[in-house]
Design an enzyme around this catalytic site. Structure first.
Site, PDB file in Angstrom:
ATOM      1  N   GLU A   1     -18.351 -10.405  30.181  1.00 32.94           N
ATOM      2  CA  GLU A   1     -19.792 -10.431  30.401  1.00 32.94           C
ATOM      3  C   GLU A   1     -20.066 -11.079  31.745  1.00 32.94           C
ATOM      4  O   GLU A   1     -19.156 -11.508  32.444  1.00 32.94           O
ATOM      5  CB  GLU A   1     -20.507 -11.172  29.278  1.00 32.94           C
TER       6      GLU A   1
ATOM      7  N   HIS B   1     -24.195 -16.295  26.458  1.00 32.06           N
ATOM      8  CA  HIS B   1     -23.373 -17.487  26.286  1.00 32.06           C
ATOM      9  C   HIS B   1     -23.640 -18.495  27.401  1.00 32.06           C
ATOM     10  O   HIS B   1     -24.097 -18.140  28.486  1.00 32.06           O
ATOM     11  CB  HIS B   1     -21.890 -17.107  26.317  1.00 32.06           C
TER      12      HIS B   1
END
Lengths: 296, 374
Positions: A212, A251
């Site tokens: 990501e 995150h």
């Protein structure tokens, strides 16, 4: 053969008496993992599903031989638990907690490197080799997600891993070993550090990276491929391609700063190294086919 | 957690890092007293967490009381509802420097970033003139050593007097960085005054949210957060970002939510908000939906694929939330993972149509949003 864990790995569980600890220990055993003992200070003498519990790792090791430690303790206590495992000579550790303080993760990574140990996590579901063994919390009984096969998977995510792995299985593939390095900005082990294990592993014929935005772990994978450290086919799926810059989205590790961490840069680096990048989870299996990875 | 400038300066002051003389005001009435205590010329600095305050006109240099009062009145009446202004003395600046500490994830060390060219955006400088930035890795098990700080000071080209002072400042700043578990602690600009003093002109501090249990003395006044949805989310600790699109995301799992965000953009849709109620928040469907309903949107899209965040628990929570909150817009559910069969039953019983494929759910959300617009 799988990597990191297999049927012969003898596992100690720290935090075995907690609700998550006992629940997932049972699932680990159900899958075939050799859980030999557990540790929870103040609970020595207890048993969890027939597994003896000790006050400390050192006390457990007087009665058991152990290869790896699975840590199910809350984030505040994680650093202490990892240090306890490492100082007792355990070389493989998986630690799950979501919410470990950043500076504790820095200390954990430092200590792991010092002890020449592999610590996986935090903020992860752990490690699983389907039909073999697992350390962590995976819904291994959902067959459309966790099927044995020849694809190694590395991920920074939890739910997204279920999503992508389901797509790999849907395409007729299965998983050799899945390692969740976790979603923290400072994971104890980085993607590229696990690549040599996948390279050596005969069961693994290709690797899927679930990355990501943020950080440089995907770029390090590209570097390892370019350097010839990893030569098997590699497919990546990266979340956050359209994320607004400078925004912490996802995150804790997922933020674009200092001109680093942009998904477009990661795609460029991986593509240049010869990896294929899927633009959506459903394309991952198709790209494995495109690379002529056999289905077994 | 990002702190306001005045909070960061409070930390600096306690650590014996010099800051300009200043006073906080919360309304126009407090301004004259503040001006008479600080004097002119002075700087009026709006206390907001967003960057680029200078460019946005939220920092004003004023030379007299008339202009000062005008600016105070103007800033307090802006639509973004600024609740606090910092009135600060204008410092006699000879030179501006940049100094910060952060974490380098690759080496697992702290990183000191210093530039003798301060007062600029360091990220721009890093791209345009990287040679002007000095980066030093610091083993956190040992901490910043005086020799390292001193070396950095001389590498910046400071003369002996400034170098000695800068060395001490860097050591103090590092101690603060460690004491407060900072993701980033920055002084920019650091003024070097014409009388060779070092004064922190502005400060940024972002404290690691995961470490807040160690810092109960620090909090950001939530009342200052104007957006109701944002404030509710912050109170619950639920990750939330508001945008101005049509589809409200109520998903679980950080990576999955980010992916759904991408998929919506690929399908030509727009996102009204990012909300992630996975991990420790998976039992908070009621709060999550309450927050989503405060955001203007055409449809709420719920996508999950949890392990510990059990599907049956989330489905139950969603049904309870729908029953209680009676949402005024369509809800799309795609809930999978641990106990997903029970989850599907629960959703069906409540009259929802559970989807099982993320991309299908996204396409439906985009279609419904378009339909609602026409």
């Amino acid at each position: 053969m799988s990597i990191f864990i297999d049927r012969n790995t003898r596992v100690l569980v720290q935090g075995i008496t907690g609700s998550e600890g006992s629940f997932w220990t049972n699932h680990m055993i159900e899958l075939g993992t050799q859980v030999v003992c557990g540790v929870t200070p103040s609970k020595e003498g207890m048993e969890v599903n027939g597994i003896p519990v000790y006050h400390s790792v050192e006390r457990a090791l007087r009665n058991h031989e152990v290869d790896a430690s699975m840590i199910f303790v809350p984030p505040k206590l994680t650093k202490d638990a990892v240090f306890e495992a490492l100082s007792n000579g355990i070389k493989k550790v998986v630690t799950m907690a979501d919410g470990i303080p950043l500076f504790d993760m820095v200390a954990i990574r430092h200590e792991a490197l010092k002890h020449n140990a592999v610590v996986i996590g935090g903020n992860t579901s752990g490690v699983i080799s389907p039909e073999e063994a697992m350390m962590g919390s995976f819904p291994h009984w959902i067959e459309r997600v966790y099927k044995r096969g020849n694809i190694g998977v590395m991920t920074r995510s939890g739910s997204l891993t279920n999503e992508v792995t389901a797509m790999i299985v849907k395409q007729g593939y299965g998983v050799s070993t899945l390692i969740g390095v976790g979603g923290d900005p400072v994971p104890a082990t980085r993607f590229a550090e696990m690549l040599p294990y996948y390279q050596q592993d005969e069961q693994t014929e290709a690797v899927v990276i679930i990355g990501e935005l943020g950080g440089t772990m995907e770029e390090e994978v590209a570097e390892a491929i370019e350097m010839g450290i990893f030569t098997k086919p590699c497919v990546a799926f990266l979340g956050g391609r359209t994320a607004p810059k400078g925004q912490k989205m996802g995150h804790a590790g997922a933020i674009i700063t200092g001109g680093k961490g942009d998904v477009e840069d990661k795609i460029k680096a991986l593509t240049k190294a010869g990896a294929l990048v899927a633009d959506r989870p459903s394309r991952v299996g198709l790209l494995l086919e495109q690379l002529n990875v056999a289905k077994k | 957690m990002k702190l306001y400038e005045y909070q960061v300066k409070e930390l600096f002051k306690n650590a014996q890092i010099a800051i300009p003389k200043s006073q906080l005001i919360n309304n126009v009435e407090q301004a004259p007293a503040a001006f008479s205590s600080i004097g002119f010329p002075c700087v009026i600095k709006s206390q907001v967490l967003s960057g680029g305050r200078g460019k946005a006109g939220l920092i004003q240099f004023v030379k007299d009381e008339k202009k000062g009062l005008e600016e105070v009145a103007r800033l307090f009446s802006l639509p973004q509802k600024i609740s606090t202004l910092l009135i600060e003395e204008a410092v006699d600046i000879a030179h501006e420097v940049y100094a910060s500490f952060t974490i380098d994830p690759v080496s697992g060390t702290a990183l000191s970033i210093v530039s003798a060219t301060g007062g600029v955006d360091i990220e721009t400088l890093a791209i345009e003139q990287p040679e002007k930035i000095l980066q030093t890795k610091i083993d956190m098990s040992l901490g910043l050593q005086p020799y390292q700080a001193s070396h950095i000071a001389y590498e910046c080209g400071f003369d002996v007097d400034i170098a000695k002072k800068f060395t001490q400042l860097l050591l103090k700043l590092y101690r603060l960085f460690v004491q407060y578990d900072c993701e980033l602690l920055e002084i920019n600009p650091l003024f070097i005054t014409k009388s060779n003093e070092l004064v922190a002109g502005d400060g940024k501090c972002s404290i690691d949210d995961n470490s807040m249990f160690r810092h109960e003395d620090i909090s950001v006044p939530l009342a200052d957060i104007e957006n109701e949805a944002e404030r509710l989310a912050m109170e619950e600790g639920i990750p939330f970002i508001q945008f101005d699109g049509d589809i409200s995301l109520m998903c679980a799992g950080a990576g999955l939510t980010t992916t759904v965000y991408d998929l919506i953009n690929y399908e030509g849709g727009t996102v009204a908000n990012y909300l992630e109620f996975g991990g420790p928040h998976y039992k908070k469907a009621m709060k999550a939906m309450e927050i989503c309903l405060k955001v203007p949107s055409k449809v709420i899209l719920i996508v999950t694929f949890g392990t510990i965040a059990r599907a049956d628990v989330m489905a139950q929570g969603i049904v309870e939330a729908i029953t209680k909150l009676k949402p005024d817009r369509p809800i799309i559910t795609c809930i999978r993972g641990t106990n997903e069969i029970e989850a599907v039953e629960t959703l069906k019983k409540a009259g929802l149509i559970p989807l099982f494929d993320t991309e299908e759910a996204v396409r439906l959300a985009v279609a419904l949003a378009k339909e609602a617009k026409t």
